[in-house]
Design an enzyme around this catalytic site. Structure first.
Site, PDB file in Angstrom:
ATOM      1  N   LYS A   1     -10.192  -4.701  11.775  1.00  0.00           N
ATOM      2  CA  LYS A   1      -9.055  -4.172  12.668  1.00  0.00           C
ATOM      3  C   LYS A   1      -9.110  -5.141  13.921  1.00  0.00           C
ATOM      4  O   LYS A   1      -8.148  -5.440  14.152  1.00  0.00           O
ATOM      5  CB  LYS A   1      -9.289  -2.869  12.808  1.00  0.00           C
TER       6      LYS A   1
ATOM      7  N   ARG B   1      -1.432  -0.349  -7.557  1.00  0.00           N
ATOM      8  CA  ARG B   1      -1.535   0.601  -8.518  1.00  0.00           C
ATOM      9  C   ARG B   1       0.133   0.944  -9.083  1.00  0.00           C
ATOM     10  O   ARG B   1       1.244   0.538  -8.019  1.00  0.00           O
ATOM     11  CB  ARG B   1      -1.952   2.138  -8.158  1.00  0.00           C
TER      12      ARG B   1
ATOM     13  N   ASP C   1      -0.473  -7.343  -5.528  1.00  0.00           N
ATOM     14  CA  ASP C   1      -1.795  -7.222  -5.065  1.00  0.00           C
ATOM     15  C   ASP C   1      -1.830  -8.228  -3.908  1.00  0.00           C
ATOM     16  O   ASP C   1      -1.563  -9.591  -4.143  1.00  0.00           O
ATOM     17  CB  ASP C   1      -2.500  -7.848  -6.376  1.00  0.00           C
TER      18      ASP C   1
ATOM     19  N   LEU D   1       1.514   3.519  -1.920  1.00  0.00           N
ATOM     20  CA  LEU D   1       1.077   4.712  -2.598  1.00  0.00           C
ATOM     21  C   LEU D   1      -0.056   5.356  -1.744  1.00  0.00           C
ATOM     22  O   LEU D   1      -0.498   6.490  -2.374  1.00  0.00           O
ATOM     23  CB  LEU D   1       0.627   4.450  -4.098  1.00  0.00           C
ATOM     24  N   GLY D   2      -0.310   4.886  -0.667  1.00  0.00           N
ATOM     25  CA  GLY D   2      -1.402   5.567  -0.014  1.00  0.00           C
ATOM     26  C   GLY D   2      -1.015   6.689   0.865  1.00  0.00           C
ATOM     27  O   GLY D   2       0.131   6.958   0.626  1.00  0.00           O
TER      28      GLY D   2
ATOM     29  N   TYR E   1     -15.156  -2.053   8.867  1.00  0.00           N
ATOM     30  CA  TYR E   1     -13.618  -1.789   9.002  1.00  0.00           C
ATOM     31  C   TYR E   1     -13.076  -2.083  10.360  1.00  0.00           C
ATOM     32  O   TYR E   1     -12.125  -2.743  10.485  1.00  0.00           O
ATOM     33  CB  TYR E   1     -13.828  -0.309   8.972  1.00  0.00           C
TER      34      TYR E   1
ATOM     35  N   GLY F   1       0.856  -1.217  -0.180  1.00  0.00           N
ATOM     36  CA  GLY F   1       0.017   0.028  -0.027  1.00  0.00           C
ATOM     37  C   GLY F   1       0.710   1.337  -0.027  1.00  0.00           C
ATOM     38  O   GLY F   1       0.543   2.242   0.603  1.00  0.00           O
TER      39      GLY F   1
HETATM   40  N1  SER Z   1      -8.483   7.325   9.783  1.00  0.00           N
HETATM   41  C1  SER Z   1      -9.486   6.168   9.461  1.00  0.00           C
HETATM   42  C2  SER Z   1     -10.670   6.132   8.998  1.00  0.00           C
HETATM   43  O1  SER Z   1     -11.265   7.145   9.150  1.00  0.00           O
HETATM   44  C3  SER Z   1      -9.309   5.614  11.048  1.00  0.00           C
HETATM   45  O2  SER Z   1      -8.417   4.410  11.236  1.00  0.00           O
HETATM   46  O3  SER Z   1     -11.212   5.340   8.424  1.00  0.00           O
END
Ligand code: SER
Length: 315
Positions: free
Chosen positions: A143, A36, A50, A10-11, A139, A8
């Protein structure tokens, strides 16, 4: 020295972590990877990876003799809510692949957990290091599961996994991609470019935040810390400041007095923010590996505005 792989790359985090690691360890020692291709010319090795394809990770780890993986490839909270199945596949599947390769090849792994790993039943103020974790977002579910999976790989296979529960990250180099805390970054850009920002969170929504240089230093320091001191190795609460949109706007107005903010609340993002802590207790990180942030709200605001201003002027 065995090399470092950043997924990741380029994030938002990766595009600043790679240059920092290259400055410390040398360009050739840090392999940047992303699904990418980079737009700018690379300053060191780049590989297209990937993370859904375990053989991609295996190939790069073997080819470059990788000893440490900073695994940053993941979907953030808002995108994850829109694409839950993709979020599960990438956030869990990608981590599982990285851990499997790390087990086979003897790599250390950094995993970024998040304030999103908590939920509405977690104590919201002074959130303890160990507490209730019943997140209501996909999400957050990935985590917490990621934290547990990293614990498991450490306990069962002795993989040197380490991780941080990162707060919202403020940075100027690359934009965040689809998070709930993105408003804080957007507010700076809009303050300088338009003098006005419409915020999607309520003015009194309090969340933990951190300036990117602190977050990068925390990751590197955690990976360099003496393993003997790491009790909570995979999920340290980490923070530098907490504020509301209203308070951030006030701090920006110290420098740009005419800056105006209005509010058009997005119920989806507000619901996510309301399920997260207002501020975490990060004393375990402070005690176990000496964490100390350098940037508070005033220092972050000053630096962000100076750097963005310089960038916009030279554009
Ligand atoms: N910054 C993240 C988000 O807002 C939280 O880990 O999804």
């Amino acid at each position: 020295m065995r090399r470092i792989l950043v997924t990741g790359a380029l994030g938002q985090i990766g595009s600043e972590l790679v240059p920092l690691l290259r400055t410390r360890f040398g360009d050739e020692c840090v392999v940047a990877s992303d699904v990418r291709h980079p737009e700018a010319p690379a300053t060191g090795p780049f590989e297209r990876v990937d993370c859904m394809q375990v053989q991609d990770i295996e190939r790069v780890v073997t080819r470059h003799s990788v000893g440490t993986v900073y695994h940053l490839a993941a979907l953030l909270s808002v995108v994850a809510k829109q694409r839950p199945s993709a979020a599960w596949d990438l956030n869990m599947g990608g981590l599982y692949h990285v851990l499997e390769v790390a087990r086979e090849c003897g790599c250390a792994v950094f995993f970024p957990s998040s304030i999103g790993a908590f939920g509405p039943s977690t104590p919201a103020q002074g959130t303890p290091q160990e507490t209730i974790q019943r997140p209501t977002t996909i999400y957050g579910i990935t985590k917490v599961s990621g934290e547990l999976l990293c614990d498991y790989y450490h306990r069962r296979f002795a993989v040197d996994t380490r991780g941080l529960r990162l707060p919202g990250l403020i940075s100027y180099a690359a934009p965040p991609g689809g998070g709930t805390t993105d408003y804080a970054v957007e507010m700076f850009f809009h303050a300088l470019n338009h003098g006005h920002y419409t915020c999607y969170l309520r003015p009194d929504t309090c969340l933990d935040m951190m300036y990117m240089p602190d977050a990068l230093r925390a990751m590197v320091e955690l990976m360099a810390a003496d393993a003997a001191h790491l009790v909570h190795r995979n999920a340290y609460n980490l923070t530098a400041m907490h504020f509301t949109p209203e308070r951030l706007a006030e701090e920006i107005r110290v420098h740009l007095p005419d800056f105006r903010v209005d509010y058009r609340v997005d119920p989806e993002r507000q619901e996510i923010a309301d399920s997260w802590p207002e501020w975490m207790d990060d004393s375990a990180a402070r005690e176990e590996w000496g964490w100390r942030p350098d940037y508070d709200l005033a220092a972050t605001t000053r630096d962000m505005l100076e750097r963005l201003d310089a960038r916009f002027r030279s554009a």
